[in-house]
Design a protein around this motif. Structure first.
Motif, PDB file in Angstrom:
ATOM      1  N   TRP A  20      -4.115  12.476  -5.249  1.00 51.13           N
ATOM      2  CA  TRP A  20      -4.291  11.177  -4.598  1.00 51.13           C
ATOM      3  C   TRP A  20      -5.756  11.003  -4.276  1.00 51.13           C
ATOM      4  CZ3 TRP A  20      -5.208  10.898   0.985  1.00 51.13           C
ATOM      5  CH2 TRP A  20      -5.466   9.591   1.413  1.00 51.13           C
ATOM      6  N   ASP A  21      -6.298   9.839  -4.563  1.00 55.65           N
ATOM      7  CA  ASP A  21      -7.704   9.540  -4.311  1.00 55.65           C
ATOM      8  C   ASP A  21      -7.821   8.750  -3.006  1.00 55.65           C
ATOM      9  OD1 ASP A  21     -10.333   8.803  -4.271  1.00 55.65           O
ATOM     10  OD2 ASP A  21     -10.365   7.912  -6.275  1.00 55.65           O
ATOM     11  N   PRO A  22      -8.429   9.327  -1.965  1.00 56.05           N
ATOM     12  CA  PRO A  22      -8.570   8.611  -0.690  1.00 56.05           C
ATOM     13  C   PRO A  22      -9.286   7.270  -0.824  1.00 56.05           C
ATOM     14  CG  PRO A  22      -9.071  10.938  -0.403  1.00 56.05           C
ATOM     15  CD  PRO A  22      -8.950  10.710  -1.883  1.00 56.05           C
ATOM     16  N   ASP A  23     -10.068   7.103  -1.892  1.00 55.61           N
ATOM     17  CA  ASP A  23     -10.743   5.819  -2.092  1.00 55.61           C
ATOM     18  C   ASP A  23      -9.751   4.698  -2.398  1.00 55.61           C
ATOM     19  OD1 ASP A  23     -13.210   6.947  -1.655  1.00 55.61           O
ATOM     20  OD2 ASP A  23     -13.647   7.275  -3.776  1.00 55.61           O
ATOM     21  N   GLU A  24      -8.515   5.051  -2.741  1.00 57.35           N
ATOM     22  CA  GLU A  24      -7.494   4.051  -3.052  1.00 57.35           C
ATOM     23  C   GLU A  24      -6.579   3.775  -1.854  1.00 57.35           C
ATOM     24  OE1 GLU A  24      -5.325   4.984  -6.583  1.00 57.35           O
ATOM     25  OE2 GLU A  24      -7.044   4.626  -7.902  1.00 57.35           O
ATOM     26  N   THR A  25      -7.015   4.153  -0.661  1.00 55.85           N
ATOM     27  CA  THR A  25      -6.199   3.937   0.535  1.00 55.85           C
ATOM     28  C   THR A  25      -5.983   2.453   0.804  1.00 55.85           C
ATOM     29  OG1 THR A  25      -6.969   5.989   1.539  1.00 55.85           O
ATOM     30  CG2 THR A  25      -6.040   4.337   3.018  1.00 55.85           C
ATOM     31  N   LEU A  26      -4.737   2.086   1.055  1.00 60.49           N
ATOM     32  CA  LEU A  26      -4.378   0.713   1.392  1.00 60.49           C
ATOM     33  C   LEU A  26      -4.014   0.636   2.874  1.00 60.49           C
ATOM     34  CD1 LEU A  26      -2.030  -0.147  -1.625  1.00 60.49           C
ATOM     35  CD2 LEU A  26      -4.445  -0.767  -1.367  1.00 60.49           C
ATOM     36  N   ALA A  27      -4.286  -0.497   3.474  1.00 54.93           N
ATOM     37  CA  ALA A  27      -3.886  -0.717   4.859  1.00 54.93           C
ATOM     38  C   ALA A  27      -2.379  -0.934   4.924  1.00 54.93           C
ATOM     39  CB  ALA A  27      -4.614  -1.936   5.422  1.00 54.93           C
ATOM     40  N   LYS A  59      -0.363  -8.565  -4.857  1.00 56.35           N
ATOM     41  CA  LYS A  59      -1.048  -7.633  -3.969  1.00 56.35           C
ATOM     42  C   LYS A  59      -1.059  -6.235  -4.580  1.00 56.35           C
ATOM     43  CE  LYS A  59      -0.566  -9.413   0.768  1.00 56.35           C
ATOM     44  NZ  LYS A  59      -0.061  -9.062   2.116  1.00 56.35           N
ATOM     45  N   GLU A  60      -1.996  -5.409  -4.107  1.00 60.24           N
ATOM     46  CA  GLU A  60      -2.014  -4.010  -4.513  1.00 60.24           C
ATOM     47  C   GLU A  60      -1.011  -3.231  -3.667  1.00 60.24           C
ATOM     48  OE1 GLU A  60      -6.034  -2.486  -4.398  1.00 60.24           O
ATOM     49  OE2 GLU A  60      -6.254  -2.957  -6.530  1.00 60.24           O
ATOM     50  N   VAL A  61      -0.292  -2.331  -4.331  1.00 58.12           N
ATOM     51  CA  VAL A  61       0.754  -1.555  -3.655  1.00 58.12           C
ATOM     52  C   VAL A  61       0.657  -0.092  -4.086  1.00 58.12           C
ATOM     53  CG1 VAL A  61       2.288  -3.550  -3.533  1.00 58.12           C
ATOM     54  CG2 VAL A  61       2.447  -2.000  -5.496  1.00 58.12           C
ATOM     55  N   TYR A  62       1.255   0.781  -3.286  1.00 57.88           N
ATOM     56  CA  TYR A  62       1.323   2.191  -3.659  1.00 57.88           C
ATOM     57  C   TYR A  62       2.440   2.407  -4.678  1.00 57.88           C
ATOM     58  CZ  TYR A  62      -1.768   3.747   0.129  1.00 57.88           C
ATOM     59  OH  TYR A  62      -2.847   3.967   0.941  1.00 57.88           O
ATOM     60  N   ALA A  63       2.173   3.323  -5.626  1.00 60.96           N
ATOM     61  CA  ALA A  63       3.181   3.724  -6.600  1.00 60.96           C
ATOM     62  C   ALA A  63       3.062   5.227  -6.828  1.00 60.96           C
ATOM     63  CB  ALA A  63       3.002   2.980  -7.909  1.00 60.96           C
ATOM     64  N   PRO A 112       1.876  16.301 -17.334  1.00 61.98           N
ATOM     65  CA  PRO A 112       2.037  15.202 -16.378  1.00 61.98           C
ATOM     66  C   PRO A 112       1.800  15.687 -14.951  1.00 61.98           C
ATOM     67  CG  PRO A 112       3.871  15.277 -17.919  1.00 61.98           C
ATOM     68  CD  PRO A 112       3.107  16.549 -18.097  1.00 61.98           C
ATOM     69  N   VAL A 113       1.033  14.935 -14.198  1.00 62.82           N
ATOM     70  CA  VAL A 113       0.714  15.259 -12.810  1.00 62.82           C
ATOM     71  C   VAL A 113       1.256  14.149 -11.919  1.00 62.82           C
ATOM     72  CG1 VAL A 113      -1.150  15.619 -11.146  1.00 62.82           C
ATOM     73  CG2 VAL A 113      -1.349  16.555 -13.467  1.00 62.82           C
ATOM     74  N   ARG A 114       1.964  14.526 -10.870  1.00 59.58           N
ATOM     75  CA  ARG A 114       2.503  13.507  -9.961  1.00 59.58           C
ATOM     76  C   ARG A 114       1.361  12.972  -9.097  1.00 59.58           C
ATOM     77  NH1 ARG A 114       8.273  14.227  -7.159  1.00 59.58           N
ATOM     78  NH2 ARG A 114       8.669  14.496  -9.414  1.00 59.58           N
ATOM     79  N   GLN A 115       1.203  11.651  -9.129  1.00 67.51           N
ATOM     80  CA  GLN A 115       0.076  11.001  -8.465  1.00 67.51           C
ATOM     81  C   GLN A 115       0.549   9.857  -7.579  1.00 67.51           C
ATOM     82  OE1 GLN A 115      -3.015   9.937 -11.451  1.00 67.51           O
ATOM     83  NE2 GLN A 115      -1.800  11.131 -12.902  1.00 67.51           N
ATOM     84  N   LEU A 116      -0.240   9.569  -6.548  1.00 64.72           N
ATOM     85  CA  LEU A 116      -0.067   8.357  -5.753  1.00 64.72           C
ATOM     86  C   LEU A 116      -1.191   7.420  -6.162  1.00 64.72           C
ATOM     87  CD1 LEU A 116       1.507   6.942  -3.427  1.00 64.72           C
ATOM     88  CD2 LEU A 116      -0.251   7.823  -1.872  1.00 64.72           C
ATOM     89  N   ARG A 117      -0.831   6.289  -6.741  1.00 70.94           N
ATOM     90  CA  ARG A 117      -1.815   5.357  -7.271  1.00 70.94           C
ATOM     91  C   ARG A 117      -1.613   3.971  -6.648  1.00 70.94           C
ATOM     92  NH1 ARG A 117      -3.592   6.899 -12.448  1.00 70.94           N
ATOM     93  NH2 ARG A 117      -4.927   5.058 -12.311  1.00 70.94           N
ATOM     94  N   THR A 118      -2.611   3.120  -6.775  1.00 72.28           N
ATOM     95  CA  THR A 118      -2.467   1.725  -6.358  1.00 72.28           C
ATOM     96  C   THR A 118      -2.362   0.860  -7.604  1.00 72.28           C
ATOM     97  OG1 THR A 118      -4.869   1.442  -6.214  1.00 72.28           O
ATOM     98  CG2 THR A 118      -3.714   2.042  -4.197  1.00 72.28           C
ATOM     99  N   LEU A 119      -1.364  -0.003  -7.610  1.00 73.23           N
ATOM    100  CA  LEU A 119      -1.109  -0.909  -8.725  1.00 73.23           C
ATOM    101  C   LEU A 119      -0.994  -2.333  -8.191  1.00 73.23           C
ATOM    102  CD1 LEU A 119       1.772   1.104 -10.482  1.00 73.23           C
ATOM    103  CD2 LEU A 119      -0.683   1.322 -10.885  1.00 73.23           C
ATOM    104  N   LYS A 120      -1.212  -3.287  -9.069  1.00 71.22           N
ATOM    105  CA  LYS A 120      -1.042  -4.694  -8.690  1.00 71.22           C
ATOM    106  C   LYS A 120       0.395  -5.107  -8.985  1.00 71.22           C
ATOM    107  CE  LYS A 120      -4.435  -7.428  -9.698  1.00 71.22           C
ATOM    108  NZ  LYS A 120      -4.940  -7.849  -8.362  1.00 71.22           N
ATOM    109  N   TRP A 121       1.052  -5.722  -7.985  1.00 65.40           N
ATOM    110  CA  TRP A 121       2.464  -6.089  -8.140  1.00 65.40           C
ATOM    111  C   TRP A 121       2.571  -7.368  -8.969  1.00 65.40           C
ATOM    112  CZ3 TRP A 121       6.231  -8.093  -3.813  1.00 65.40           C
ATOM    113  CH2 TRP A 121       7.550  -8.086  -4.319  1.00 65.40           C
ATOM    114  N   GLY A 122       3.158  -7.230 -10.135  1.00 60.42           N
ATOM    115  CA  GLY A 122       3.305  -8.312 -11.095  1.00 60.42           C
ATOM    116  C   GLY A 122       2.871  -7.790 -12.451  1.00 60.42           C
ATOM    117  N   LEU A 123       3.831  -7.336 -13.249  1.00 57.07           N
ATOM    118  CA  LEU A 123       3.512  -6.614 -14.474  1.00 57.07           C
ATOM    119  C   LEU A 123       2.911  -7.520 -15.547  1.00 57.07           C
ATOM    120  CD1 LEU A 123       5.408  -3.706 -15.992  1.00 57.07           C
ATOM    121  CD2 LEU A 123       4.907  -5.629 -17.501  1.00 57.07           C
TER     122      LEU A 123
END
Length: 271
Positions: free
Chosen positions: A23-30, A39-43, A57-68
């Protein structure tokens, strides 16, 4: 459908809960108590790390934009309409099929909001009223207070109008998979109002129970029947639903008060 949800858990809590390795702390969401499309969300997802020699494969916590946005889309303009994918057809639809077999994720939430019409439209018609009644929002959440792990898909889209090194050259987007809402009684039902989720809305997000997390995230799983079994509705009676203030209907409102339970639904007046 799922068009609004809440996600207030800290990333430090999510990484422990889902056994995240990177997990990259720079991707922290409020904390967000009124998550809306785009909006950006955690995935939580599993894929090899970029430029890593080890391609496991590495399990990650990422931020994605909701709306594919499908990889083949010419523009991202339809993202706000691609927030949900139906479990019954997700393996067939061109917009979702490839992601379903290769790019699955979990979208952690506190719960989701759904709106229920309080008055019968037939009664309104008989009264000569043409406007719809104000809809009462409900917050739907696991009855035991655990995380609501929504089944999701993610995709990457390349903006060809930008140079390769541009920070916005790639979009990482996602959708929530939905299924038919439960008709079984809620674990905790409000004193007044619906007794089952289907009474509020015919669709709901697919809830992944912890025993399905590893299989759903594993990119090596590509058997269609096995994957469809994972998005089958779990055992009923796990959820509670309660009325909340109509302030949540305005996406500009955001705070923990949006989840506060009302003693009874607000009066359904016309507007």
């Amino acid at each position: 459908m799922c068009g609004r949800y809440a996600a207030s858990r800290r990333p430090e809590d999510l990484t422990g809960l889902f056994q995240v390795e990177r997990w990259d702390p720079d991707e922290t969401l409020a904390p967000d108590w009124n998550v809306a499309p785009t909006k950006e969300v955690y995935a939580v997802l599993e894929r090899p790390l970029k430029d890593a020699a080890d391609r496991r494969p590495v399990r990650q916590l990422r931020t994605l934009k909701w709306g594919l946005v499908p990889s083949w889309a010419k523009t991202p303009e339809g993202a706000a309409r691609m927030i949900n994918a139906r479990a019954e057809t997700v393996h067939e639809k061109p917009s979702f099929r490839k992601a379903f077999f290769q790019r699955r994720c979990i979208l952690p939430a506190d719960g989701y909001y759904e709106w229920m019409t309080g008055a019968d439209e037939r009664q309104l018609e008989e009264a000569g009223k043409k406007k719809r009644p104000r809809k009462q929002p409900y917050f739907v959440t696991p009855a035991d207070g655990s995380v609501f792990a929504m089944a999701g898909l993610y995709e990457f889209w390349r903006d060809a109008t930008l140079p390769p090194g541009h920070p916005q050259a790639w979009w990482a987007t996602c959708s929530v998979i939905t299924t038919e809402a439960e008709t079984t009684p809620l674990a905790v039902a409000p004193a007044e109002g619906p007794s089952a989720l289907a009474d509020i809305h015919p669709r709901m997000p697919v809830m992944l129970t912890p025993d399905r997390w590893d299989a759903w995230l594993d990119p090596a799983r590509t058997d269609g029947e096995e994957l469809l079994a994972l998005v089958a509705p779990p055992e009923g009676g796990l959820m509670r639903a309660y009325p909340v203030a109509t302030a949540v209907s305005n996406v500009r409102n955001n705070g923990p008060e949006l989840q506060e339970e009302l003693a009874a639904p607000e009066e359904t007046t016309l507007f």
